[in-house]
Design a protein around this motif. Structure first.
Motif, PDB file in Angstrom:
ATOM      1  N   LYS A  82     -33.902  29.630 -33.498  1.00 41.03           N
ATOM      2  CA  LYS A  82     -33.853  29.550 -34.956  1.00 41.03           C
ATOM      3  C   LYS A  82     -32.778  30.495 -35.503  1.00 41.03           C
ATOM      4  N   CYS A  83     -32.690  31.665 -34.900  1.00 42.34           N
ATOM      5  CA  CYS A  83     -31.702  32.647 -35.340  1.00 42.34           C
ATOM      6  C   CYS A  83     -30.283  32.167 -35.047  1.00 42.34           C
ATOM      7  N   TYR A  84     -30.073  31.650 -33.836  1.00 39.27           N
ATOM      8  CA  TYR A  84     -28.737  31.163 -33.467  1.00 39.27           C
ATOM      9  C   TYR A  84     -28.284  30.052 -34.413  1.00 39.27           C
ATOM     10  N   GLU A  85     -29.214  29.192 -34.785  1.00 39.36           N
ATOM     11  CA  GLU A  85     -28.883  28.082 -35.675  1.00 39.36           C
ATOM     12  C   GLU A  85     -28.494  28.567 -37.073  1.00 39.36           C
ATOM     13  N   ALA A  86     -28.989  29.750 -37.441  1.00 42.38           N
ATOM     14  CA  ALA A  86     -28.745  30.273 -38.785  1.00 42.38           C
ATOM     15  C   ALA A  86     -27.657  31.347 -38.833  1.00 42.38           C
ATOM     16  N   LEU A  87     -26.991  31.596 -37.715  1.00 36.09           N
ATOM     17  CA  LEU A  87     -26.056  32.722 -37.634  1.00 36.09           C
ATOM     18  C   LEU A  87     -24.961  32.688 -38.697  1.00 36.09           C
ATOM     19  N   ASN A  88     -24.444  31.524 -38.994  1.00 34.89           N
ATOM     20  CA  ASN A  88     -23.271  31.436 -39.866  1.00 34.89           C
ATOM     21  C   ASN A  88     -23.596  31.284 -41.346  1.00 34.89           C
ATOM     22  N   ASN A  89     -24.854  31.093 -41.677  1.00 35.01           N
ATOM     23  CA  ASN A  89     -25.163  30.848 -43.089  1.00 35.01           C
ATOM     24  C   ASN A  89     -26.392  31.605 -43.588  1.00 35.01           C
ATOM     25  N   THR A  90     -26.707  32.722 -42.945  1.00 40.72           N
ATOM     26  CA  THR A  90     -27.908  33.476 -43.326  1.00 40.72           C
ATOM     27  C   THR A  90     -27.602  34.969 -43.391  1.00 40.72           C
ATOM     28  N   THR A  91     -28.140  35.626 -44.387  1.00 39.15           N
ATOM     29  CA  THR A  91     -28.102  37.093 -44.447  1.00 39.15           C
ATOM     30  C   THR A  91     -29.410  37.603 -43.856  1.00 39.15           C
ATOM     31  N   PHE A  92     -29.295  38.250 -42.723  1.00 38.73           N
ATOM     32  CA  PHE A  92     -30.495  38.674 -42.004  1.00 38.73           C
ATOM     33  C   PHE A  92     -30.995  40.035 -42.478  1.00 38.73           C
TER      34      PHE A  92
END
Length: 468
Positions: free
Chosen positions: A368-378
């Motif tokens: 889930k994290c890898y899928e969101a790497l480019n468009n999420t502020t963690f």
């Protein structure tokens, strides 16, 4: 880790090959060990087929690849010089002394350390460990016997001339070539080989034996024969139950914590030591006998934090105190029930163990994290990342030993009358002086591994400092 010179063999590869050769040698010397390996292999395969969650955990942590080759051995040396040189020998294989164990409270006149790899990457290549004990001659209360033991040990050389040359060569150059590493393995094996001829007379052996069976085992022979080589099982209770079906007699109880959904630390069992024919120095044939080598099996669980260890020790001590005697065949069932009662106070699911800081963990970035790497502020907090499903964790496997467990295994194989009440306290400083190095703190090693996994997650998420 990789050696300095690319032409040198990785010490972890030397360790892996040495472990394999030692296992082959021990199988030839003790055929029952081969039967034990077969039993453990069958049970492990059954567990992996029936428990996909266990298999998934082992695959994720990398433990599945190392499971079949996992071994720990145990030896007992007699002098400070032998201990110092064995440290140098193990260093060639990338093994360092970890932990200090004093077994005198259990009536065993030794103190010990465990030689093993210390970095998780090296452990994945080969988790081979050797629990190494030094005989404490000062605990022999008969002055004449103590002097005889010291003189006998002073006369022997447990290392071949060639292995001593290769140890020094490795220390000077920073590693060994492929050819030299193969020679080193063959020469080093000689130190651990069983010898049917003793270095003492039958009467001298009896005097040593009357002091303590372990004293006779260390002093009366040419070298520190490997006295057990332990495979890792995924279900030690099944092993304990099925050993008799293969004509193997198990000890009375499994040492360590009780059976749990989330295994912790270490559980061990073994078959009783073999009575083997030996020739004493005043005999022409193998008319004598000696009891030393046995078969041991272990199941490894999560490495506990200082807080977790305190709780473990508290519950184990309460269990032992309630039983009021050493577990044996007569009280085995009662001891198991007492143990399970007390350990019900130790959380038995990973989330509670994690949230209460009872165990060490390795952290992983999720799909889930890898899928969101480019468009999420963690979030920059580990707990928030876990709650959001961006990071998951698995417990770090315990790579070391338990003093109570080690002493229990020793006692169960030395006989009912082997225990002695030693009043001298432990002496880690003296042990380290003899060793020629400080022993490493195993808890610090687990904390470092956990920290590295957090840093790695932070790097993946491009977070400079991921707050734990």
């Amino acid at each position: 880790m990789q050696p300095k010179n690319e032409s040198f063999v990785n010490p972890s590869e030397i360790r892996a090959q040495f472990s394999k050769h030692m296992s082959d040698m021990y199988r030839e010397e003790v055929p029952l060990y081969g039967d034990l390996l077969s039993l453990v292999e069958d049970i492990n395969q059954e567990v992996l087929e029936k428990s996909p969650n266990i298999k998934a955990h082992l695959e994720r942590t990398g433990e599945l690849k190392r499971l079949s080759m996992e071994r720990h051995g145990a030896i007992r040396v007699g002098t400070p010089s032998e201990l110092s040189t064995i440290r140098r020998l193990f260093a060639v294989m990338g093994m360092e002394p970890v932990g200090y164990y004093d077994l005198t409270p259990a009536g065993v006149p030794v103190h010990s350390t465990a030689f093993r790899a210390v970095h998780e990457e090296d452990l994945q290549i080969s988790p081979f460990r050797v629990f190494t004990s030094l005989l404490r001659l000062e605990l022999i209360d008969n002055a004449e016997t103590q002097k005889f033991a010291a003189n006998t040990l002073a006369k022997r050389q447990i290392f071949t001339p060639r292995v001593l040359e290769l140890i020094e060569q490795c220390e000077l150059n920073g590693g060994l070539s492929q050819v030299d590493s193969e020679t080193f393995i063959n020469e080093a094996l000689e130190t651990f080989r069983w010898h049917k001829t003793a270095t003492v007379t039958s009467d001298e052996y009896i005097k040593l034996h009357d002091q303590h069976r372990l004293i006779a085992d260390v002093v009366a022979f040419k070298g520190p024969h490997i006295n057990h080589l332990t495979p890792r099982t995924l279900d030690i209770d099944q092993v304990q139950t099925q050993m008799p079906t293969r004509s193997i007699t198990p000890k009375a109880v499994v040492e360590g914590p009780p059976r749990r959904n989330c295994p912790i630390l270490l559980r061990q069992t073994s078959f009783k030591a073999l009575q083997e024919k030996v020739a004493f120095s005043d005999q022409d044939s193998e008319a004598g006998s000696h009891t030393a080598r046995f078969g041991e099996i272990e199941q490894r669980g999560a490495a506990l934090t200082p807080k977790g260890r305190m709780l473990y020790d508290e519950l184990l001590n309460a269990s032992r105190s309630e039983l009021k005697e050493f577990p044996n065949e007569e009280n085995a069932q009662r001891y198991t029930e007492i143990l399970e009662k007390h350990f019900s106070q130790f959380p038995d699911n990973l989330k509670e163990m994690h949230d209460q800081n009872l165990a060490y963990f390795r952290y992983f970035v999720t799909d889930k994290c890898y899928e969101a790497l480019n468009n999420t502020t963690f979030p920059t907090n580990l707990k928030d990342l876990i709650d959001a499903g961006y990071i998951e964790y698995e417990p770090l496997v315990y790579e070391d030993f338990l003093p109570v467990s080690a002493a229990g295994i020793f006692q169960s194989n030395l006989g009912d009358n082997a225990q002695t009440d030693y009043k001298i306290s432990s002496n880690q400083t003296e042990f380290q002086n003899f060793l020629g190095a400080e022993v490493l703190n195993e808890l610090a090693l687990y904390a470092n591994t956990q920290k590295r996994s957090i840093i790695k997650c932070g790097q993946t998420l491009n977070i400079t400092e991921l707050k734990a």
